[in-house]
Design a protein around this motif. Structure first.
Motif, PDB file in Angstrom:
ATOM      1  N   HIS A   1       0.856  -1.187   0.000  1.00  0.00           N
ATOM      2  CA  HIS A   1       0.000   0.000   0.000  1.00  0.00           C
ATOM      3  C   HIS A   1       0.892   1.237   0.000  1.00  0.00           C
ATOM      4  CE1 HIS A   1      -3.376  -2.517   2.054  1.00  0.00           C
ATOM      5  NE2 HIS A   1      -3.324  -2.705   0.744  1.00  0.00           N
ATOM      6  N   ILE A   2       0.515   2.192  -0.833  1.00  0.00           N
ATOM      7  CA  ILE A   2       1.385   3.366  -1.023  1.00  0.00           C
ATOM      8  C   ILE A   2       0.983   4.491  -0.070  1.00  0.00           C
ATOM      9  CG2 ILE A   2       2.155   5.111  -2.661  1.00  0.00           C
ATOM     10  CD1 ILE A   2       1.522   3.033  -4.875  1.00  0.00           C
ATOM     11  N   GLU A   3       1.956   5.037   0.604  1.00  0.00           N
ATOM     12  CA  GLU A   3       1.718   6.132   1.556  1.00  0.00           C
ATOM     13  C   GLU A   3       2.395   7.407   1.052  1.00  0.00           C
ATOM     14  OE1 GLU A   3       1.955   6.434   6.302  1.00  0.00           O
ATOM     15  OE2 GLU A   3       3.935   6.520   5.368  1.00  0.00           O
ATOM     16  N   PHE A   4       1.696   8.512   1.202  1.00  0.00           N
ATOM     17  CA  PHE A   4       2.255   9.836   0.920  1.00  0.00           C
ATOM     18  C   PHE A   4       2.569  10.498   2.274  1.00  0.00           C
ATOM     19  CE2 PHE A   4       0.973  14.444  -0.162  1.00  0.00           C
ATOM     20  CZ  PHE A   4       2.306  14.829  -0.327  1.00  0.00           C
ATOM     21  N   PRO A   5       3.867  10.552   2.700  1.00  0.00           N
ATOM     22  CA  PRO A   5       4.221  11.062   4.032  1.00  0.00           C
ATOM     23  C   PRO A   5       4.268  12.599   4.078  1.00  0.00           C
ATOM     24  CG  PRO A   5       6.194  10.310   2.918  1.00  0.00           C
ATOM     25  CD  PRO A   5       5.047  10.055   1.968  1.00  0.00           C
ATOM     26  N   LEU A   6       3.105  13.208   3.855  1.00  0.00           N
ATOM     27  CA  LEU A   6       3.035  14.676   3.824  1.00  0.00           C
ATOM     28  C   LEU A   6       3.424  15.285   5.164  1.00  0.00           C
ATOM     29  CD1 LEU A   6       2.267  17.314   2.419  1.00  0.00           C
ATOM     30  CD2 LEU A   6      -0.135  16.847   2.995  1.00  0.00           C
ATOM     31  N   TRP A   7       3.024  14.622   6.260  1.00  0.00           N
ATOM     32  CA  TRP A   7       3.331  15.143   7.594  1.00  0.00           C
ATOM     33  C   TRP A   7       4.837  15.305   7.802  1.00  0.00           C
ATOM     34  CZ3 TRP A   7       2.335  17.452  11.965  1.00  0.00           C
ATOM     35  CH2 TRP A   7       3.091  17.179  13.100  1.00  0.00           C
TER      36      TRP A   7
END
Length: 1383
Positions: free
Chosen positions: A193-199
């Motif tokens: 699953h792909i995560e976008f670590p914007l935080w």
């Protein structure tokens, strides 16, 4: 594998078929071939096993999702070590340690090789045979190869996957500081699953400069225009910045390194993207396939820039064909797509993807590793470039040129915004997926919504009212309270305390804004999102203020440039001097106003906490809760304590108000003590000029996140807790390190805010508080910090009540020569000599025992001076930190830990007392902080001495003139005193003083320093000259009036009597039937008397009472500004002091130094005396002689006849000072401290106070018309009564005669009674009926009976005074006894 190019002109390593075949499968962990389901499951199982082995090898198998930022930031045994290779299980610790120190070699750490992995050797004997070269070389292929080590990027990504949200954010922030690419899209290693670590990207800002052109679109967000070079500077958050974005993809296996090629576009000297030829790279890579990394090229505004604006570069790792989701997102958002592939193949499964890219309107650049052609534009916006057998530098230049061409046509249409990645539905966003993070963001956004459409410069005043004018006024009053001025000190102190209480009540009444209410509500909740809330609030506040602050900085720079320009033209031109002076004045006013705006616009989390602190202090002072506070105010300190435990800094000293909120800080430390237990802390202070790299050093050393922006306008001291790990507590004797950092020292934007005074105060506070202070110096010249240190030393010498034992280290940053430490021994010697000289100078001024700097602040010049390499490896903004700088940080940290291990620190509860004592001492010390250095203080003290001489020259001359004129007035030789005559008589002495003053300012050795006070002291002398002339004229005119009034009263006596006679007759007739009405007669007489007195005393003011001790203090305070405020509080009666050792300091020439000096100090503390009996006797003789001489001088003033004059006080104090100075210059081994002079002066005047007062009372009684008439009132009333009662004139005359004779008869009786009493006592009183020996016998007998030690001391030291008091007591007792017997 070590085919790394050594320069840009080397051939790229993609030229042979063997190499190509080698790399076809090098990075492929899972084959993309069409496989059967059972094969796919087997591959997945194998991959999962490898992943498990990877995490197990890194010792992360039990810590998945459990690596916490708080654990990483603590001081551990590992954190002070530096290793280039380590065991696999230590890789994570080593990686994080180096990364937090911003050392980009964090990705270069290798694993240690074991014996079985050593190089294989063949039979040595066979190698010795002739012609064995081919056998030896061929046999090496059969040797056992070394197993692959863990890939550095696998270490990075494994830590990333196992880290909590705060550690992830910290990691990415540090990666950005190291100029590394950052993770943008991250597949889960197990679920994909792909995560976008914007935080994790929220804290990152990028700065760049662009050259403004006419056709370029202007971006007004957060920019400062540099008009001189037509350049625009920008500072923006990477999350909100809109920039072009170039995406790079690889299809299939290629011999070229895509990441290496991208590095050449961004920074050819730095590996922004990790590639196969980087140190530590291996064939196995498990966690990087499918990861998208992003980096930004930031131009510097120079013609050498590769790109004219900021450009984002995205790199999809692995085969793009295997990661359709990532590729879809990137191609949708990119401005330019770059594809790297081996060769075209009609049967390639990626054919459709490539066709779509080619048909897209976005520019496409295809790089072919097996093609040797140069740039070919196959269609509009479509390019082909070959890589085979081509020079690396040529390819990079072509690619840069093509990308620039593409961006110039499409950048405006396709701008990339990082936050927009979250809009894609097929990925998860970390800050939305984490419930705590989401709630924290919502709460912070709710707070920020109340600030919308509000001018930034007005926000603090509107939303945070307690910390503004009211708090600053309270601080000012508190400082006045510690140094009260005025005639009535008790009343003055009481008045200030009332005003301070009223200010606290005003603070308490002020309305609490919705902004503050939301903050308190969030902090008081028990939600787990507090940390996220605080982080979000900090991020949003930075975003909110950044644009306005940038504009204000631009405005400030413009104003500053204008001031400099006007100053230069003002120096050159003379004709337009007046006009230019006005322009310069206006420009400086504007600059100051802009500085104030900058100060108002600086708004951060620290200001909110400052407001909370003031709410608490106001509630605590008025002892009741605030009306709009929903819970008890006593819980407010818990917020700050929790923040400190969580790693947030807390403001210790408010730099804007230059004050420590003691009530608030004490409460916070009490709560901290409750939450942690009474832990031990080691206080590490940091001191450095603004923008000298101090915060960067702190961040690198401890992984902290202090703001490092050059435009930051915060001023004050901040404290932050760093936990010591359990494994280190056996080495250290404390549980926490408390880092105390200073902000705003010598800040240019704060120059108009009493900077020198505040900075010196701030520096003294943090150095005094710290067990160890790091003094940061930019470059090799420490002159400015030396000046601050001189003030610190002098302040420490003056603050005798606070027991301080600080130590320090000097850190020279930005030293280019790596051998500076060895070559700069002469510089170290000069530094030490300067520090020692200024310490001697300060010790001489303060009469203290210090010969060297290390006597005051512990310092070893051999070990405590460090030299740091330059921070940047190249030119910002694209330069990474210099690894040598990071190694210097590591060595310094190790040294600090070594020194700290020798200290036991202090308990938290004792820290509170230390802060309180130190701040109280600073409040009492106001003199020394106004100066630049110890030389200035010494020069000012000499000026004080000369000023005292000049004033006395004028005063003594006028005193002599006044005495002569007084005699002439009494002899009625003159009848008028005018100011012109007095000036004429004083002019010779005035000219003499002016000449002496001019000579002193011109010829003194420190004339260049003294010149700054010349004008002010000339004004002071002029004021004194005018004042003494005016006061003398007033005094003599008053004496003339008193003489004339007395004559007038005597001359009108008959007239008064006739008036009374007529009045009484009239009243007698009027009140014939009421002569017995006493009240009526008294009332009528009182009215008549008031009218008479009013007519007589209209032109005469009553003679005031005097207060000698108040006048003495005022005189000494005025002439000797440097007298410490504690001196007035701790005055001792020198006549009752048993020993004088506490008043003396050995001369340096006496030979008492080093260990003997320490023994002397110890003896003072333990025994209370080290002076010999002979020395004690000599001092006693000096005091006795001074007392006798001052008594004679006081008698000579004839105050009962001449009246009291303040000038006599200065004459007496000057005489006492002269006697002390003369005594010290004699054959004695010691000098007196300042306390001796003050105590002796006050003791003498306290003893003489009764004499002054009694003589003044006699003078007043004889010369005050009001008193004279009051004395006559009863006499005249009696006569009035007689007339009213019908008495004859003869009877009234007889009454008057009786009144006249009464006083002389009484005096005669008193004198005769005294003689008779003396004769009788000589016969009947045992103590008086013998000679002097008999009297002494009775005195000694009485002393023995009473056993009063104080009386013994008085008898021994002052026998004459004791004899007088004994005789007085005996006479009083005899009279009482005789009276009782007679009755």
């Amino acid at each position: 594998m070590e085919n790394k190019p050594t320069n840009s002109k080397e051939r790229m390593p993609f030229t042979t078929a063997e190499t190509q075949e080698k790399h076809r499968g090098e990075y492929k962990d899972i084959k993309r071939a069409e496989v059967r389901p059972d094969q796919h499951l087997k591959q997945e199982k194998t991959r999962n096993e490898k992943l498990k082995n990877l995490f197990d090898g890194l010792d992360l198998n039990h810590r998945y999702q459990s690596l916490r930022a708080s654990d990483v930031l603590q001081i551990s045994s590992h954190s002070s070590q530096s290793q280039e290779s380590c065991a696999e299980e230590e890789l994570v610790k080593n990686y994080l340690q180096k990364l937090l120190m911003m050392n980009y070699r964090a990705r270069h750490i290798k694993t240690k090789e074991t014996n079985e992995h050593q190089t294989q050797q063949t039979d040595k004997q066979s190698n010795k045979q002739k012609g064995s070269f081919y056998k030896a070389m061929s046999s090496s292929n059969k040797g056992t190869s070394k197993p692959d080590s863990i890939h550095p990027m696998d270490v990075q990504m494994a830590v990333f996957h196992c880290a909590d949200s705060f550690l992830k954010q910290m990691m990415v922030t540090k990666l950005s500081q190291c100029q590394f690419a950052l993770p943008l899209l991250v597949p889960d290693p197990f679920t994909q699953h792909i995560e976008f670590p914007l935080w994790t990207l929220r804290q990152i800002n990028k700065s760049w400069k662009i050259r403004k052109t006419d056709n370029k679109k202007k971006n007004t967000d957060n920019e400062i225009r540099k008009t001189d070079n037509d350049i625009i500077s920008k500072v923006q958050s990477v999350c909100t910045a809109e920039t072009p974005m170039v995406s790079f993809f690889r299809f299939g296996s290629v011999s070229s390194s895509k990441s290496q090629l991208m590095n050449s576009l961004i920074n050819e000297k730095h590996n922004t993207f990790f590639h196969r030829y980087c140190p530590g790279s291996s064939r196995t890579r498990l966690l990087m396939d499918g990861v998208v990394e992003i980096a930004w090229y930031c131009p510097s505004g120079k013609v050498t820039d590769k790109f004219t604006d900021c450009v984002a570069f995205c790199n999809l790792h692995g085969d793009a064909g295997d990661h359709e989701t990532q590729m879809k997102i990137l191609t949708e958002m990119s401005s330019v797509n770059v594809v790297l592939l081996s060769e075209l193949d009609e049967n390639d499964q990626n054919k459709r993807t490539l066709e779509n890219l080619y048909s897209s309107p976005k520019p496409l650049i295809c790089l072919f590793s097996e093609d040797d052609s140069t740039v070919i534009e196959t269609d509009k916006g479509k390019y082909k470039i070959g890589l085979k057998d081509r020079n690396h530098s040529d390819v990079s230049e072509e690619l840069i040129r093509v990308i620039n061409d593409c961006l110039s046509s499409s950048a405006s249409a396709f701008l990339f915004r990082l936050e927009d990645v979250s809009k894609h539905s097929d990925i998860r966003v970390d800050e939305d997926d984490d419930e705590d993070c989401r709630r924290g963001r919502e709460a912070a956004q709710e707070m920020m919504s109340s600030l919308k459409n509000k001018p930034l410069t007005e926000i603090k005043e509107s939303f945070l009212p307690c910390q503004g004018k009211l708090w600053h006024l309270w601080c000012q009053k508190n400082k006045e309270l510690h140094r009260p001025k005025g005639e009535e000190l008790e009343q003055e102190i009481s008045r200030i305390q009332i005003e301070m209480k009223n200010i606290r009540e005003d603070q308490h009444k002020s309305h609490m804004s919705e902004f503050t209410e939301i903050f308190i509500e969030q902090m008081n909740s028990h939600n787990a999102n507090k940390m996220f809330f605080l982080k979000w609030l900090k991020i949003l506040l930075d975003e909110f203020t950044s644009v306005d602050l940038s504009n204000l900085h631009h405005k400030y720079n413009e104003k500053w440039s204008k001031v400099l320009e006007l100053k230069e033209s003002h120096d050159k031109s003379v004709q337009l001097k007046t006009e230019q002076t006005e322009q310069l004045k206006d420009a400086q006013t504007e600059l100051e106003r802009t500085s104030e705006e900058l100060q108002s616009a600086t708004f951060g989390l620290e200001h909110i906490m400052r407001e909370i602190g003031q709410i608490y202090e106001s509630c605590s002072s008025v002892k009741k809760n605030k009306t709009d506070l929903q819970f008890d105010f006593s819980s407010l300190p818990s917020f700050a304590a929790e923040m400190m435990i969580s790693g947030f800094p807390l403001e210790l000293m408010d730099g804007d108000a230059a004050h420590v909120p003691l009530i608030w800080i004490s409460a916070v430390l009490d709560k901290l003590n409750q939450k942690l237990g009474d832990q031990r802390v080691f206080v590490l202070s940091f001191l450095g000029i603004q923008s000298s790299g101090k915060s960067t050093m702190l961040n690198a050393m401890f992984g902290l996140e202090f703001a490092v922006s050059a435009g930051r306008c915060t001023r004050g001291a901040f404290m932050q807790l760093i936990r010591v790990s359990e494994d280190m507590k056996h080495q250290m004797k404390f549980d926490y390190i408390l880092v105390v950092d200073t902000e705003g020292l010598r800040a240019l934007q704060l120059s108009g805010k009493s900077t020198r005074h505040h900075d010196n105060e701030l520096a003294t506070f943090v150095v005094g508080l710290g067990h160890l202070t790091l003094i940061n110096i930019f470059g090799e010249n420490p002159s400015e910090m030396q000046e601050i240190l001189q003030i610190v030393v002098q302040a420490f010498l003056r603050m005798k009540k606070v027991k301080l034992n600080p130590s320090c280290m000097f850190v020279h940053q930005n030293v280019s020569d790596v051998t500076a430490g060895e070559k700069n021994m002469d510089g170290k010697r000069r530094l030490l000599d300067t520090l020692d000289e200024m310490t001697k100078l300060a010790a001489k001024d303060e009469v203290c025992d210090a010969d060297r700097f290390s006597d005051v602040i512990a310092f070893d010049v051999q070990n405590d001076v460090k030299y740091f390499a330059q921070l940047w490896e190249g030119s910002p903004p694209m330069a990474p930190p210099n690894p040598n700088y990071c190694e210097n940080i590591q060595e310094l940290k190790k040294t600090i830990m070594s020194q700290a291990s020798k200290s036991a620190g202090m308990m938290l509860i004792h820290l509170k007392e230390r802060i309180k004592d130190l701040w109280e001492a600073l409040l009492n010390e106001r003199f020394v902080f106004s100066f630049r250095n110890a030389v200035e203080i010494s020069a000012y003290r000499r000026l004080e001495t000369e000023y005292s001489k000049w004033t006395w020259t004028l005063l003594s001359a006028m005193l002599e003139i006044e005495n002569k004129l007084h005699n002439q007035i009494e002899n009625e030789a003159i009848h008028e005193v005018n100011q012109r005559d007095l000036k004429r008589k004083l002019k010779p002495k005035s000219d003499e003083v002016n000449e002496s003053m001019s000579e002193f300012f011109e010829k003194d050795t420190d004339a260049d320093i003294l010149i700054q006070w010349k004008v002010s002291f000339e004004i002071k002398i002029k004021d004194i000259y005018e004042n003494i002339i005016r006061e003398t004229r007033i005094n003599l005119s008053e004496i003339l009036r008193q003489r004339d009034l007395k004559k007038q009263i005597d001359a009108q006596k008959t007239h008064h009597e006739n008036t009374l006679l007529e009045k009484s007759k009239g009243l007698a007739l009027k009140h014939k039937d009421k002569t017995n009405d006493e009240k009526t007669l008294k009332r009528e007489f009182d009215v008549f008397w008031e009218e008479c007195v009013k007519k007589i005393t209209t032109d005469s003011a009553p003679i005031k009472d005097i207060d000698i001790l108040r006048d003495v203090k005022e005189l000494l305070s005025d002439i000797h500004e440097s007298v410490h405020v504690d001196t007035w509080k701790d005055i001792s009666d020198i006549f009752t002091v048993a020993r004088y050792s506490g008043y003396v300091q050995f001369k340096r020439s006496s030979g008492v130094t080093g260990p003997i000096k320490k023994a002397y100090n110890a003896a003072i503390e333990k025994l209370g005396s080290v002076l010999s009996e002979e020395d004690e006797t000599q001092i006693k003789i000096l005091i006795t002689d001074v007392v006798q001489q001052t008594d004679k001088m006081i008698t000579s003033y004839n105050i009962s006849r001449m009246g009291y004059n303040k000038n006599c006080i200065q004459q007496l104090t000057d005489y006492i000072k002269a006697r002390i100075t003369k005594y010290q210059e004699g054959a004695v081994k010691y000098v007196f401290k300042n306390e001796f002079f003050i105590d002796l002066v006050f003791s003498i005047f306290k003893r003489a106070n009764k004499t002054f007062t009694d003589q003044h009372r006699i003078f007043k009684k004889a010369n005050d018309p009001d008193l004279y008439l009051k004395k006559k009132k009863d006499e005249y009333y009696s006569i009035f009564q007689k007339y009213c009662q019908g008495a004859t004139s003869a009877a009234i005359f007889g009454e008057i005669i009786c009144q006249k004779l009464k006083e002389p008869i009484e005096q005669s009786v008193y004198r005769q009674t005294a003689r008779d009493l003396a004769d009788e006592m000589r016969s009947n009183c045992p103590s008086m009926n013998g000679n002097r020996s008999n009297l002494e016998k009775h005195i000694l007998k009485r002393l023995a009976e009473e056993e009063n030690f104080t009386k013994y001391i008085k008898y021994i030291h002052y026998p004459l005074d004791y004899f007088k008091s004994f005789i007085r007591d005996e006479v009083s007792q005899y009279i009482r006894d005789y009276f009782i017997v007679s009755v």
